[in-house]
Write a protein that holds these residues in place. Structure first.
Motif, mmCIF file in Angstrom:
data_model
loop_
_atom_site.group_PDB
_atom_site.id
_atom_site.type_symbol
_atom_site.label_atom_id
_atom_site.label_comp_id
_atom_site.label_asym_id
_atom_site.label_seq_id
_atom_site.Cartn_x
_atom_site.Cartn_y
_atom_site.Cartn_z
ATOM 1 N N GLY A 108 6.515 5.552 8.438
ATOM 2 C CA GLY A 108 5.882 4.383 7.940
ATOM 3 C C GLY A 108 5.134 3.292 8.770
ATOM 4 O O GLY A 108 4.058 2.941 8.518
ATOM 5 N N LYS A 109 5.870 3.099 10.126
ATOM 6 C CA LYS A 109 5.264 2.101 10.854
ATOM 7 C C LYS A 109 3.973 2.669 11.372
ATOM 8 O O LYS A 109 3.027 2.040 11.804
ATOM 9 N N SER A 110 4.014 4.162 11.574
ATOM 10 C CA SER A 110 2.670 4.716 11.996
ATOM 11 C C SER A 110 1.484 4.513 11.078
ATOM 12 O O SER A 110 0.252 4.295 11.421
ATOM 13 N N PHE A 111 2.004 4.607 9.844
ATOM 14 C CA PHE A 111 0.954 4.508 8.597
ATOM 15 C C PHE A 111 0.125 3.206 8.945
ATOM 16 O O PHE A 111 -0.936 3.043 8.583
ATOM 17 N N LEU A 112 1.185 2.188 8.816
ATOM 18 C CA LEU A 112 0.518 0.738 9.041
ATOM 19 C C LEU A 112 -0.375 0.477 10.188
ATOM 20 O O LEU A 112 -1.051 -0.249 10.080
ATOM 21 N N GLY A 113 0.135 1.449 11.211
ATOM 22 C CA GLY A 113 -0.859 1.199 12.358
ATOM 23 C C GLY A 113 -2.173 1.707 12.107
ATOM 24 O O GLY A 113 -3.411 1.518 12.778
ATOM 25 N N LEU A 114 -2.562 2.819 11.111
ATOM 26 C CA LEU A 114 -3.726 3.003 10.757
ATOM 27 C C LEU A 114 -4.410 2.012 9.736
ATOM 28 O O LEU A 114 -5.656 1.992 9.858
ATOM 29 N N LEU A 115 -3.804 1.214 9.104
ATOM 30 C CA LEU A 115 -4.174 0.387 8.252
ATOM 31 C C LEU A 115 -4.697 -1.097 9.131
ATOM 32 O O LEU A 115 -5.529 -1.970 8.767
ATOM 33 N N THR A 116 -4.173 -1.399 10.259
ATOM 34 C CA THR A 116 -4.498 -2.570 11.088
ATOM 35 C C THR A 116 -3.883 -2.396 12.482
ATOM 36 O O THR A 116 -3.182 -1.529 12.823
ATOM 37 N N ASN A 117 -4.856 -3.086 13.247
ATOM 38 C CA ASN A 117 -4.478 -3.145 14.765
ATOM 39 C C ASN A 117 -4.029 -4.585 15.232
ATOM 40 O O ASN A 117 -3.713 -4.782 16.393
ATOM 41 N N ASP A 118 -3.755 -5.229 14.227
ATOM 42 C CA ASP A 118 -3.238 -6.779 14.310
ATOM 43 C C ASP A 118 -1.623 -6.572 14.982
ATOM 44 O O ASP A 118 -0.834 -6.135 13.910
ATOM 45 N N THR A 119 -1.411 -6.543 16.095
ATOM 46 C CA THR A 119 -0.097 -6.552 16.610
ATOM 47 C C THR A 119 0.999 -7.409 16.154
ATOM 48 O O THR A 119 2.164 -6.957 15.920
ATOM 49 N N SER A 120 0.689 -8.467 15.795
ATOM 50 C CA SER A 120 1.614 -9.734 15.072
ATOM 51 C C SER A 120 1.790 -9.143 13.765
ATOM 52 O O SER A 120 3.146 -9.412 13.283
ATOM 53 N N THR A 177 10.709 8.865 0.643
ATOM 54 C CA THR A 177 11.805 7.923 1.546
ATOM 55 C C THR A 177 11.874 8.507 2.823
ATOM 56 O O THR A 177 11.752 7.961 3.787
ATOM 57 N N LEU A 178 11.934 9.950 3.064
ATOM 58 C CA LEU A 178 11.916 10.486 4.249
ATOM 59 C C LEU A 178 10.597 10.384 5.191
ATOM 60 O O LEU A 178 10.822 10.127 6.290
ATOM 61 N N LEU A 179 9.660 10.188 4.392
ATOM 62 C CA LEU A 179 8.220 10.380 5.171
ATOM 63 C C LEU A 179 8.125 8.648 5.413
ATOM 64 O O LEU A 179 7.537 8.485 6.578
ATOM 65 N N TYR A 180 8.371 7.952 4.737
ATOM 66 C CA TYR A 180 8.332 6.411 5.014
ATOM 67 C C TYR A 180 9.529 6.228 6.194
ATOM 68 O O TYR A 180 8.858 5.166 6.914
ATOM 69 N N GLN A 225 0.939 -1.241 -0.132
ATOM 70 C CA GLN A 225 0.101 0.100 -0.063
ATOM 71 C C GLN A 225 1.060 1.367 0.079
ATOM 72 O O GLN A 225 0.478 2.285 -0.530
ATOM 73 N N LEU A 226 1.844 1.273 0.566
ATOM 74 C CA LEU A 226 3.082 2.321 0.630
ATOM 75 C C LEU A 226 3.527 2.246 -0.826
ATOM 76 O O LEU A 226 3.551 3.775 -1.153
ATOM 77 N N LEU A 238 11.788 1.685 1.927
ATOM 78 C CA LEU A 238 12.297 3.066 1.867
ATOM 79 C C LEU A 238 13.229 2.672 0.404
ATOM 80 O O LEU A 238 13.716 3.964 0.128
ATOM 81 N N ALA A 239 13.273 1.562 -0.188
ATOM 82 C CA ALA A 239 14.241 1.850 -1.386
ATOM 83 C C ALA A 239 13.219 1.865 -2.617
ATOM 84 O O ALA A 239 13.960 2.218 -3.645
ATOM 85 N N ILE A 240 12.040 1.885 -2.406
ATOM 86 C CA ILE A 240 10.997 2.024 -3.445
ATOM 87 C C ILE A 240 11.033 3.110 -4.067
ATOM 88 O O ILE A 240 11.184 3.345 -5.650
ATOM 89 N N PRO A 241 11.117 4.520 -3.640
ATOM 90 C CA PRO A 241 11.038 5.822 -4.329
ATOM 91 C C PRO A 241 12.072 5.856 -5.047
ATOM 92 O O PRO A 241 12.038 6.213 -6.380
ATOM 93 N N LEU A 242 13.213 5.899 -4.609
ATOM 94 C CA LEU A 242 14.555 6.214 -5.517
ATOM 95 C C LEU A 242 14.751 5.098 -6.595
ATOM 96 O O LEU A 242 15.521 5.458 -7.573
ATOM 97 N N ALA A 243 14.498 3.812 -6.158
ATOM 98 C CA ALA A 243 14.702 2.688 -7.150
ATOM 99 C C ALA A 243 13.804 2.664 -8.313
ATOM 100 O O ALA A 243 13.954 2.277 -9.481
ATOM 101 N N GLY A 244 12.516 3.451 -8.057
ATOM 102 C CA GLY A 244 11.307 3.275 -9.063
ATOM 103 C C GLY A 244 10.949 4.621 -9.681
ATOM 104 O O GLY A 244 10.298 4.614 -10.961
ATOM 105 N N PHE A 245 11.502 5.870 -9.597
ATOM 106 C CA PHE A 245 10.870 7.184 -10.088
ATOM 107 C C PHE A 245 11.136 7.112 -11.382
ATOM 108 O O PHE A 245 10.442 7.630 -12.273
#
Length: 438
Positions: free
Chosen positions: A330-342, A323-326, A272-273, A355-362
């Motif tokens: 990034g972990k906080s964003f995942l917390g918005l998508l799920t509350n499953d601690t596992s 890259t800076l935002l993620y 999703q990121l 973190l490698a996606i933006p610069l690798a893919g632009f």
């Protein structure tokens, strides 16, 4: 801000808004059936939505091919050909839609053979499918209109169309489900009505703002042999390139499932990121498509070179920002998508790949747009073949030792190679009008 930057943003920003609204159609459907009291309803919408995403994804060439050809004709100020391209695209869209309607039963049977669902979900998904399939003429027609508007340097109209679709979808689905007491069929009908509302808006906007082009509708040679050959060559390359893209995407998801439900969930959330990032980069790719085509059509190499340089500056800046935002949230964003601690805990092992996606893919995103504008679609296909082959070779070469990390490593290399190979091929092909400008 320079004139070139303003031109880029004039096309990119409305396109980004349009891209962000696209998943809302599916999200609205899921949200409505999520309040009907049965998990099977959600499953049916999810399965049906995924099936249509795969079908329509294959026909994305209608938008991309139309956009590049239109932009070049626009740059040449060839209004007659601009009009013909739209009519060709809409005619082919209608023929393909009719084929989908005629083949809906075998398509459904083949699709459900590949899906392991409960009997109830399958019955509901079948109902959803056979209602929504009648939206194929509207959806494929909108691909043609969207590509044409972008080629005409007008990304505001696709944004207006997307907003119209979402408003109508919300209103119609709520009416059918909660007023007429329909369930999955109500959501399907709401989606169907929204698709035709979008097509109606596209037609109204054309009639309101491009009325002077109507005089070219009566011109002969609409299906000129050479122009049709070029149209199909461009779209053929994009079609096979899309098949490769789907193969990688489906393999990524299905292979992640082999590592267990938790890893499957982690991969889905982390992707999703990537999807969020792609909505923004696609906006700049559309700008590259429109402006590249226009300047190639006008034979304005200086403006073309300047635009490509500014596109890459924007792409690098946006990639560093993501890259800076993620990295920071990034972990906080995942917390918005799920509350499953596992799932959140397991994601810590893999989130660094994101973190490698933006610069690798632009560069892959930007060069896709530039190649579409230049109608250098064979370059896109070749780079995708190389990148896809590398993806599978890397995964199978390292999966026994790295497991799910091998999947992410292969995906990052696949993204990077798409841009590297496209840039390398274009650099060696002066006849594309992009020699030494990338």
């Amino acid at each position: 801000m320079t004139r070139t930057d303003r031109q880029i943003l004039h096309i990119a920003l409305p396109s980004i808004v349009s891209n962000i609204t696209v998943p809302l159609l599916g999200l609205i459907d899921v949200s409505i059936v999520g309040h009907l009291g049965a998990a099977s309803y959600i499953g049916a919408i999810a399965v049906g939505g995924m099936l249509f995403n795969m079908i329509y994804w294959l026909f994305g060439f209608l938008r991309m091919g139309t956009g590049g050809l239109t932009a070049q004709a626009y740059g040449r100020h060839d209004l007659q050909e601009v009009t013909r391209i739209l009519l060709r695209s809409l005619s082919i869209s209608l023929l393909l839609a009719l084929a989908l309607l005629l083949l809906q039963y075998p398509i459904r049977n083949i699709a459900f053979m590949c899906m392991d669902t409960s009997k109830e979900v399958r019955q509901l998904a079948t109902l959803y499918f056979h209602i929504c399939i009648w939206g194929a003429p509207a959806t494929l027609g909108l691909y043609g209109f969207t590509g044409w508007y972008i080629g005409m340097q007008n990304s505001r109209f696709p944004m207006f169309i997307a907003i119209t679709q979402n408003i109508v979808n919300i209103a119609a689905s709520l009416f059918f489900v909660f007023v007429l007491k329909m369930k999955v069929e109500g959501v399907a009908l709401g989606t169907l009505v929204a698709q035709y509302a979008g097509l109606g808006m596209a037609c109204l906007l054309w009639l309101a703002y491009y009325r002077p082009l109507r005089k070219y509708l009566r011109q002969k040679a609409l299906f000129d042999r050479m122009e049709m050959k070029r149209f199909f060559q461009v779209n053929r390359d994009i079609f096979f390139r899309t098949l490769c893209l789907i193969a990688v995407t489906v393999f990524f998801t299905s292979t992640g499932a082999a590592y267990g439900d938790v890893v499957l969930a982690v991969n889905a959330l982390l992707m999703q990121l990537f999807t969020l990032y792609s909505y923004f980069m696609d906006g700049f790719a559309y700008a590259g498509e429109a402006l590249t085509g226009k300047y190639i059509g006008a034979k304005d190499n200086q403006s073309l070179r300047l635009t490509i340089r500014h596109l890459f500056k924007c792409g690098i800046a946006l990639s560093l920002l993501f890259t800076l935002l993620y990295g920071a949230g990034g972990k906080s964003f995942l917390g918005l998508l799920t509350n499953d601690t596992s799932v959140i805990s397991a994601s810590e092992e893999y989130i660094y790949w994101v973190l490698a996606i933006p610069l690798a893919g632009f560069s892959a995103f930007l060069l896709d747009g530039i190649c579409i504008g230049a109608t250098a679609t064979r370059v896109m296909l070749r780079s995708m073949l190389v990148a896809s082959a590398s993806f599978f070779l890397l995964y199978y070469g390292f999966h026994t030792t790295l497991g799910n990390h091998a999947l992410w490593m292969a995906f990052i290399v696949y993204l990077a190679l798409r841009g590297i190979v496209q840039g390398g091929i274009l650099y060696r092909m002066p006849h594309t009008n992009l020699h030494r400008q990338v």
